[in-house]
Design a protein around this motif. Structure first.
Motif, short mmCIF file in Angstrom:
data_model
loop_
_atom_site.label_atom_id
_atom_site.label_comp_id
_atom_site.label_asym_id
_atom_site.label_seq_id
_atom_site.Cartn_x
_atom_site.Cartn_y
_atom_site.Cartn_z
N TYR A 139 0.83 -1.20 0.00
CA TYR A 139 0.00 0.00 0.00
C TYR A 139 0.87 1.26 0.00
O TYR A 139 0.61 2.22 -0.73
N GLY A 140 1.91 1.24 0.80
CA GLY A 140 2.81 2.39 0.87
C GLY A 140 3.47 2.68 -0.46
O GLY A 140 3.58 3.83 -0.88
N LEU A 141 3.91 1.62 -1.15
CA LEU A 141 4.57 1.80 -2.45
C LEU A 141 3.61 2.38 -3.48
O LEU A 141 3.97 3.30 -4.23
N VAL A 142 2.39 1.87 -3.53
CA VAL A 142 1.40 2.34 -4.51
C VAL A 142 1.06 3.81 -4.26
O VAL A 142 1.05 4.64 -5.19
N CYS A 143 0.79 4.15 -3.02
CA CYS A 143 0.38 5.53 -2.69
C CYS A 143 1.54 6.52 -2.81
O CYS A 143 1.32 7.67 -3.18
#
Length: 311
Positions: free
Chosen positions: A124-128
């Motif tokens: 999630y952190g990478l996508v956002c």
């Protein structure tokens, strides 16, 4: 001297706010949905933090429209204060969101941590982070010319930092879990929320400080003050006949949204200047101030009474 009639909302500002609004809905919706499904406090926090930006961007769009309206009988100086007011509201809202997240994270730690999948937090952190970075880069240009776009840029810059922290923390938790440290890894999710709050709070305080300073009619930034002083100096020199001089002026200025108010006072000897000569100096100074890139409301006075200039 009154400024000319206000034009409409700046096209770049309107496009920037629309871009931020659409991106906020997409990223915030993703975070809230993913967080609810996975049971992650940090994702829910990030989703709520981001979706709160929809209301704040809408407030910014209203402020831009209000500030662009022409002066009226009810608002003879226009409604430029709507811009610093919107910036202050945005900073205060982000500050409240960060405070709520930190308190919720402390409660989670006291309850033994979270069982959220660390891998999901990392992904999630990478996508956002990638999505927020793209929006931030697109807003950099408009932010140089618009306080509202700058406020949006600050929000998305915080989003990049938060998401990067989530990805890093999630990766650390994955390593911990793979080495049998599952209990410790459970605290990563709430700790990330506390760290995220610590990142957001200084940025939010900066927005509140800048907005309140403008609403209280504080002096402009050092860079803008220097530009005003130089414009006054150049305008004075250009407006004077070759055989005339003026004493150093008293210059006062403040910035309110897109509007800059400047007062320039010269104290001279009795019967040494005519009204037409004063008008020549006034026109020259005003023309140079118009080159600052703001809507300038300038008042240039040549007086023989030092007390009037000091008021």
């Amino acid at each position: 001297m009154p400024a000319p009639a206000e034009p409409g909302v700046l096209p770049t500002e309107r496009h920037s706010l629309t871009l931020s609004l659409v991106a906020t809905f997409a990223v915030g919706g993703l975070g809230l949905t993913w967080g609810i499904i996975s049971g992650s406090r940090v994702m829910v926090f990030d989703g709520i933090y981001t979706l709160a930006g929809i209301v704040l961007t809408w407030v910014s769009m209203l402020a831009a429209r209000a500030a662009a309206s022409a002066p009226s009988t009810e608002f003879p100086f226009g409604r430029n204060a709507a811009i610093p007011l919107a910036v202050t509201v945005q900073g205060a809202a982000l500050l409240g969101t960060a405070g709520y997240g930190a308190v919720d994270a402390v409660i989670s730690i006291s309850e033994g941590g979270s069982a959220t999948s660390a891998l999901q937090v990392m992904l999630y952190g990478l996508v956002c982070a990638a999505a927020s970075l793209v929006v931030m880069l697109l807003l950099r240009g408009p932010a140089r010319r618009s306080d509202l776009a700058r406020a949006e840029l600050v929000s998305w810059r915080a989003g990049v930092l938060l998401s990067a922290l989530f990805a890093l923390g999630g990766g650390i938790a994955v390593l911990m879990a793979s080495n049998g440290m599952t209990a410790v890894a459970g605290y990563v999710d709430p700790v990330l929320v506390i760290v995220a709050s610590a990142v957001v709070i200084p940025m939010s305080l900066g927005l509140v400080r800048d907005g309140v300073r403008e609403l209280l009619e504080a002096a402009p930034t050092a860079a803008l003050s220097a530009a005003i002083d130089e414009a006054v100096r150049a305008g004075t020199a250009a407006g004077l006949p070759a055989d005339r001089t003026l004493p150093p002026p008293i210059v006062r200025a403040t910035k309110l949204g897109r509007r800059v108010y400047v007062e320039v006072d010269f104290v001279v000897q009795q019967d040494s200047w005519t009204v037409s000569e004063e008008d020549d100096v006034r026109r020259s100074i005003t023309a140079h101030l118009d080159g600052l890139g703001y809507r300038v409301w300038a008042n240039v006075e040549i007086t023989t009474d030092a007390h009037l200039a000091a008021d």
